[in-house]
Design a protein around this motif. Structure first.
Motif, PDB file in Angstrom:
ATOM      1  N   VAL A  12      -8.596  11.929  29.654  1.00 39.82           N
ATOM      2  CA  VAL A  12      -7.705  10.777  29.693  1.00 39.82           C
ATOM      3  C   VAL A  12      -6.841  10.764  28.438  1.00 39.82           C
ATOM      4  N   GLN A  13      -5.624  10.238  28.555  1.00 43.22           N
ATOM      5  CA  GLN A  13      -4.722  10.137  27.414  1.00 43.22           C
ATOM      6  C   GLN A  13      -5.119   8.978  26.508  1.00 43.22           C
ATOM      7  N   PRO A  14      -4.783   9.059  25.224  1.00 42.09           N
ATOM      8  CA  PRO A  14      -5.043   7.922  24.334  1.00 42.09           C
ATOM      9  C   PRO A  14      -4.444   6.639  24.898  1.00 42.09           C
ATOM     10  N   GLY A  15      -5.213   5.559  24.803  1.00 39.36           N
ATOM     11  CA  GLY A  15      -4.790   4.285  25.362  1.00 39.36           C
ATOM     12  C   GLY A  15      -5.215   4.069  26.796  1.00 39.36           C
ATOM     13  N   GLY A  16      -5.735   5.096  27.435  1.00 42.56           N
ATOM     14  CA  GLY A  16      -6.170   5.002  28.812  1.00 42.56           C
ATOM     15  C   GLY A  16      -7.545   4.392  28.954  1.00 42.56           C
ATOM     16  N   SER A  17      -8.007   4.336  30.205  1.00 41.83           N
ATOM     17  CA  SER A  17      -9.289   3.710  30.522  1.00 41.83           C
ATOM     18  C   SER A  17     -10.126   4.596  31.424  1.00 41.83           C
ATOM     19  N   LEU A  18     -11.432   4.451  31.299  1.00 47.31           N
ATOM     20  CA  LEU A  18     -12.399   5.092  32.175  1.00 47.31           C
ATOM     21  C   LEU A  18     -13.552   4.133  32.399  1.00 47.31           C
ATOM     22  N   ARG A  19     -14.199   4.256  33.553  1.00 46.54           N
ATOM     23  CA  ARG A  19     -15.419   3.517  33.812  1.00 46.54           C
ATOM     24  C   ARG A  19     -16.541   4.496  34.112  1.00 46.54           C
ATOM     25  N   LEU A  20     -17.544   4.500  33.255  1.00 45.55           N
ATOM     26  CA  LEU A  20     -18.707   5.344  33.445  1.00 45.55           C
ATOM     27  C   LEU A  20     -19.765   4.607  34.254  1.00 45.55           C
ATOM     28  N   SER A  21     -20.464   5.341  35.103  1.00 47.11           N
ATOM     29  CA  SER A  21     -21.545   4.784  35.893  1.00 47.11           C
ATOM     30  C   SER A  21     -22.844   5.494  35.564  1.00 47.11           C
ATOM     31  N   CYS A  22     -23.931   4.751  35.623  1.00 46.95           N
ATOM     32  CA  CYS A  22     -25.267   5.302  35.436  1.00 46.95           C
ATOM     33  C   CYS A  22     -26.117   4.814  36.596  1.00 46.95           C
ATOM     34  N   ALA A  23     -26.364   5.694  37.555  1.00 40.72           N
ATOM     35  CA  ALA A  23     -27.130   5.347  38.742  1.00 40.72           C
ATOM     36  C   ALA A  23     -28.600   5.687  38.542  1.00 40.72           C
ATOM     37  N   ALA A  24     -29.461   4.728  38.815  1.00 41.13           N
ATOM     38  CA  ALA A  24     -30.897   4.899  38.636  1.00 41.13           C
ATOM     39  C   ALA A  24     -31.587   5.091  39.978  1.00 41.13           C
ATOM     40  N   SER A  25     -32.602   5.929  39.990  1.00 43.14           N
ATOM     41  CA  SER A  25     -33.425   6.133  41.174  1.00 43.14           C
ATOM     42  C   SER A  25     -34.878   6.282  40.751  1.00 43.14           C
ATOM     43  N   GLY A  26     -35.785   5.971  41.661  1.00 48.49           N
ATOM     44  CA  GLY A  26     -37.202   6.054  41.365  1.00 48.49           C
ATOM     45  C   GLY A  26     -37.779   4.798  40.743  1.00 48.49           C
ATOM     46  N   PHE A  27     -36.933   3.838  40.455  1.00 41.05           N
ATOM     47  CA  PHE A  27     -37.357   2.568  39.879  1.00 41.05           C
ATOM     48  C   PHE A  27     -36.217   1.578  40.018  1.00 41.05           C
ATOM     49  N   THR A  28     -36.524   0.314  39.856  1.00 40.43           N
ATOM     50  CA  THR A  28     -35.492  -0.715  39.866  1.00 40.43           C
ATOM     51  C   THR A  28     -35.090  -1.030  38.435  1.00 40.43           C
ATOM     52  N   LEU A  29     -33.795  -1.164  38.229  1.00 43.16           N
ATOM     53  CA  LEU A  29     -33.232  -1.287  36.892  1.00 43.16           C
ATOM     54  C   LEU A  29     -33.393  -2.677  36.290  1.00 43.16           C
ATOM     55  N   ASP A  30     -33.735  -3.637  37.104  1.00 40.82           N
ATOM     56  CA  ASP A  30     -33.712  -5.048  36.712  1.00 40.82           C
ATOM     57  C   ASP A  30     -34.455  -5.363  35.428  1.00 40.82           C
ATOM     58  N   TYR A  31     -35.601  -4.742  35.219  1.00 44.31           N
ATOM     59  CA  TYR A  31     -36.482  -5.139  34.122  1.00 44.31           C
ATOM     60  C   TYR A  31     -36.521  -4.130  32.975  1.00 44.31           C
ATOM     61  N   TYR A  32     -35.497  -3.332  32.852  1.00 41.52           N
ATOM     62  CA  TYR A  32     -35.376  -2.378  31.763  1.00 41.52           C
ATOM     63  C   TYR A  32     -34.170  -2.693  30.909  1.00 41.52           C
TER      64      TYR A  32
END
Length: 125
Positions: A12-32
């Protein structure tokens, strides 16, 4: 069983934007507690942002505060890192990690239990 997979990195060029994702499996993310870390070539791994499981409190490194936003979608079992106004200094491999405790403030990489493979973010003109 426990797996974290990052996505959304790229060039991405300076000044631009990105959205990173972190997908979890094998457990529920709620309590971490979840943290985002980054490591640039020749640099140590540093904490970027984290979100607590108990009250949803968020924390940011001074270098990204006001530009990055961490969030969680429990229905999708995914955590996000929205990155705006990107700078060349943000270039690094970004990784997500979880710890079983409720809180994330004051905890470094050694206190996190599971890590994703990381995704490359390159900010360049």
């Amino acid at each position: 069983q426990v797996q974290l997979v990052e996505s959304g990195g790229g060039l991405v060029q300076p000044g631009g934007s990105l959205r990173l994702s972190c997908a979890a499996s094998g457990f529920t993310l709620d309590y971490y507690a979840i943290g985002w870390f980054r490591q640039a070539p020749g640099k140590e791994r540093e904490g970027v942002s984290c979100i607590s499981s108990s009250d949803g409190s968020t924390y940011y490194a001074d270098s990204v505060k006001g530009r990055f936003t961490i969030s969680r979608d429990n229905a999708k079992n995914t955590v996000y890192l929205q990155m705006n106004s990107l700078k060349p200094e943000d270039t690094a491999v970004y990784s997500c990690a979880i710890r079983t405790g409720n809180y994330c403030s004051g905890y470094g990489p050694a206190q996190y239990d599971y890590w994703g493979q990381g995704t490359q973010v390159t900010v360049s003109s």
